[in-house]
Write a protein that holds these residues in place. Sequence first.
Motif, PDB file in Angstrom:
ATOM      1  N   HIS A 276       0.566  -1.174  -0.025  1.00 40.96           N
ATOM      2  CA  HIS A 276       0.268   0.042   0.018  1.00 40.96           C
ATOM      3  C   HIS A 276       0.830   1.069  -0.381  1.00 40.96           C
ATOM      4  O   HIS A 276       0.418   2.539   0.032  1.00 40.96           O
ATOM      5  N   ASP A 277       2.196   0.994   0.388  1.00 39.88           N
ATOM      6  CA  ASP A 277       3.552   2.273   0.334  1.00 39.88           C
ATOM      7  C   ASP A 277       3.659   2.058  -1.522  1.00 39.88           C
ATOM      8  O   ASP A 277       5.195   3.369  -1.384  1.00 39.88           O
ATOM      9  N   ARG A 295      -1.144  -1.179  -3.794  1.00 37.47           N
ATOM     10  CA  ARG A 295      -2.970  -1.574  -2.755  1.00 37.47           C
ATOM     11  C   ARG A 295      -3.132  -0.458  -2.837  1.00 37.47           C
ATOM     12  O   ARG A 295      -2.756  -0.193  -1.944  1.00 37.47           O
ATOM     13  N   PRO A 296      -4.165   0.046  -3.407  1.00 36.72           N
ATOM     14  CA  PRO A 296      -5.163   0.925  -3.443  1.00 36.72           C
ATOM     15  C   PRO A 296      -6.125   0.666  -1.947  1.00 36.72           C
ATOM     16  O   PRO A 296      -6.692   0.163  -1.534  1.00 36.72           O
ATOM     17  N   GLN A 306      -9.362  10.250   5.863  1.00 34.83           N
ATOM     18  CA  GLN A 306      -8.452  11.837   5.126  1.00 34.83           C
ATOM     19  C   GLN A 306      -7.226  11.007   4.850  1.00 34.83           C
ATOM     20  O   GLN A 306      -6.201  11.202   4.073  1.00 34.83           O
ATOM     21  N   ALA A 307      -6.719  10.819   6.358  1.00 35.70           N
ATOM     22  CA  ALA A 307      -5.138  11.007   6.344  1.00 35.70           C
ATOM     23  C   ALA A 307      -4.312   9.463   5.366  1.00 35.70           C
ATOM     24  O   ALA A 307      -3.508  10.544   4.338  1.00 35.70           O
ATOM     25  N   TYR A 308      -5.330   8.591   5.163  1.00 37.48           N
ATOM     26  CA  TYR A 308      -4.690   7.418   4.604  1.00 37.48           C
ATOM     27  C   TYR A 308      -4.917   7.973   3.250  1.00 37.48           C
ATOM     28  O   TYR A 308      -3.791   7.678   2.335  1.00 37.48           O
ATOM     29  N   LYS A 309      -6.348   7.806   2.777  1.00 33.49           N
ATOM     30  CA  LYS A 309      -6.350   8.481   1.503  1.00 33.49           C
ATOM     31  C   LYS A 309      -5.366   9.628   0.706  1.00 33.49           C
ATOM     32  O   LYS A 309      -4.551   9.418  -0.356  1.00 33.49           O
ATOM     33  N   VAL A 313      -1.970   9.030  -1.849  1.00 41.30           N
ATOM     34  CA  VAL A 313      -2.621   9.976  -3.388  1.00 41.30           C
ATOM     35  C   VAL A 313      -0.869  10.498  -4.016  1.00 41.30           C
ATOM     36  O   VAL A 313      -0.193  11.368  -4.765  1.00 41.30           O
ATOM     37  N   ALA A 314      -0.814  11.440  -1.948  1.00 36.52           N
ATOM     38  CA  ALA A 314       0.247  12.204  -2.571  1.00 36.52           C
ATOM     39  C   ALA A 314       1.374  11.604  -3.082  1.00 36.52           C
ATOM     40  O   ALA A 314       2.976  11.770  -2.395  1.00 36.52           O
TER      41      ALA A 314
END
Length: 913
Positions: A276-277, A295-296, A306-309, A313-314
């Motif tokens: 996921h990273d 892995r989205p 939100q912090a994880y999303k 994305v960043a």
Amino acid sequence: MKSSRRGFLQTTAAVSLAGTLPQLSQAATANLSSKPGTPVTDTALNWLDGKPARFEGGTFGVPWPRGQVRKPAAGQPLQFRLAGSNLPVQSWPLAWWPDGSLKWTAHAVAGGTPANVLKLEPGTSPAGNVSVKQTDAQIVVSAGDLTWTVPTRGEHLIAEASRAGRATLKNLRLVALRQDGADPELDGRVARQAFTSKITAATVEQRGPVRAVIKLDGMHTGHGRDWLPFSVRLYFHAGSDAVRLVHSFIWDGDAAKDFIAGLGVTAQVPMSDATHDRHIRLSGEGVGVWGEAVRPVTGLRRDPGQAYKDAQVAGRALPPLAGMDKRVTDGLKWVPEWNDFSLSQANADGFTIRKRTAPGHAWIDSNAGTRTKGLVYAGGASGGVALGFKDFWQRAPVRLDVRGAANTTAELTAWLWSPSAPAMDMRSYRSAGEMDTFEEQVEGLNITYEDYEAGWDDATGIARTSELMLWALPATPSHQAFSDMAEQVANPARLMPSPQRIHACGVFGDWDPVDPTASPARQLIEARIADQLDQYLKEVEQHRWYGFWHYGDVMHAYDADRHMWRYDIGGYAWDNSELSTDLWLWYGFLRSGRADVFKLAEAMTRHTGEVDVYHQGRFKGFGTRHGVQHWSDSSKQPRISNAAYRRIYYFLTADERVGDLMRELLESDRDLDKVDISRKLGARAPAPPADGLVSMAFGTSWGSIAAAWLAEWERTGDTRWRDKIVNGMESIGALKRGWLAGGAPYDPCTGKFHGPGDKVSISNLNGVFGVVEISSELLTLVDAPAYRRAWLEYCRYYNAPRDEWMALLGSVPGGRGMGDTNSRMTSYAAFQLRDRALALRAWREFFASGALKPAPFKTTARAVGGVDTIRSLQEQASISTNFAAQWGLAAMQHLALVGDSLDEAAKAAGLVP
């Protein structure tokens, strides 16, 4: 008429520079000794496309007036700095004037944050951090905290790139896929074989401290066979995480059996982050970026927060999973890990993006677009690799692949020829058994304008060069950073002196910068020059002159009836430098500084110097006359391989590959006895001269090869090449009819022409392949009075009226076509002889084409479309590349040489009030 422009430039260039640029202090010039009374000045540099958002380092050339900059004392480096910037600079000589002073210097600048305008001046530069260590087995380049390991033998171009002991990249190599037949139609049976690079030689060409350059030579190997010779240069710059690769290969296969199904550069990327990273980035349309995780965690039924999303994305590592909604944490193992990603640009108008979970499973369509800049990234929060190449969509079919992103090692591949596309087909387009006899071949030439003979339409020995960028990054780049990187792949930042600064040094012959304050007559001509350049930029796009082998060339002649260029009609198809199209574009750039013209000229230099020229085999050193395929015409000539077409780009950019191409041509004259370059333009070829001599035309052959000798003499100071030039010039001048003889028996060992030269033989082609430009330069560099007299006689009389020819010869020779564009020779004679009446005659000859109408100038293009064309066009129905190139060169040279008589001539012709 004004006095000699050359003499004026030589005595006043330093004064004019001192008047426009700040004078340097004595301390700043301590390492350079200047000509007495001539101050050394700095040089303003401009970004060709405006200041870049990201700069990975670059190299540029700067000219100097004769006698101004002397070679440093023995053991002292050539030192320059960029005023107002802390970017380190590495400098070296690029060319010399005959008096030993520097003519061109090259400068490599470190990557970093640049200013809008920079000034180059002599002085000590900040230190760069690039160093090279070499052993028999490997070359290690250090640039900051990055270390690149380059083996001197074996499969890999780069074995490893590491940062602080962590390997970011491994095992960069070349790959090629051979297919044993054309793509399947009904039977579906073809087989593929994979080949990889084998390094046979490694040479360190520069060792830092700002730029290091390593040249690798080798072959593609596999299945008991070595083929497709290649050379790859690796460029490392201080202040950059990137290495630039200039990749060149030679086609040496059997066109009936060897079909390239893929040609690429591939590297391995260690993947240690959690899936996921791990992140994939692909360049999209414009500044757009396609970015996803292996892995989205976005778009799930349960919201991770939100912090994880935002982090994913960043491209950052996710916060500790302990803070995530437990339902997401527990369910992450069921979210698919996407292993493979592919961006395929099938043509210049469309790309697709797909991904899959593993080999053997279905590809899932993700998105699509029109054109992308051609960059891919694979890695994670702890680092990864980006790889892309210049002219991506322009060279389609191409592809970018990531394989194994969910594994411990991913593989990143930039396909210069996509495996998704039909295999590369190098066979002749003609059917077997066509035109078996000489008489049939002449008939074919007379109807299609293409010279054909079986076996001569062979691609064996042609080449192609591609430019790639490879980054070893400490973390996944942000979308903005990745977009900026993609822009540098597609449009590398270039520093360039202004046209005025280049012109003040007296280089490249007879031209002058565009003058926006000119008189109405000059504005009329300038508008027409710009219109023709604009039209060809449009033609590239309107008619899609793109593709791996095609991009950079233009077509020869237009068919207004079907609103198409004659791509399928013999010698009217691809232009292949016919009548100096390359020079037209380069002088168009020198005068204007236009970025769009530079890019087309650069693409043409890359194409015509590689694809239209043979680099090995029986035609080595010769180029192919214009045809349906770039290699299909049977006429193989030095006028196409002409170094004059590469020389301007070389000195503006210090590009080593183009330097190689010019150097390849130095001995081309020795092979003229092996290839009948005249082919079927007349009757059967005459018997060759005896005693080791060969027949050589002054303009189409000698002038072309002399350009290579000139470049080598300038670059090295080796007087062997000057002597060969002088021998040719003096022996032409010694012939009874001088240049009017058109050609003579030639000795390749000495460079001298032989025979009485007592017969006049004039061809309109003798002055249109760069010899006008090269002669103008040579006569300022060497003392050859007999050649000067012969050349001025030719220039003055080529377009002379009948009575003057009768007085000279007692008859009027034929062969003097293209009088309007060849009028530039009249203007040269007028300038040199200070003859205003001759200058006015030159303008009358030039105006005779009717290309200029009374002011103001209006474009002749008209809109056509609807059902009559494949797409809406801005069409110039009478467009001709021969005429555009020669008219443009003539216009530019007239303005430079006899511009002071233009207003009088234009008024007399009724072009201006």
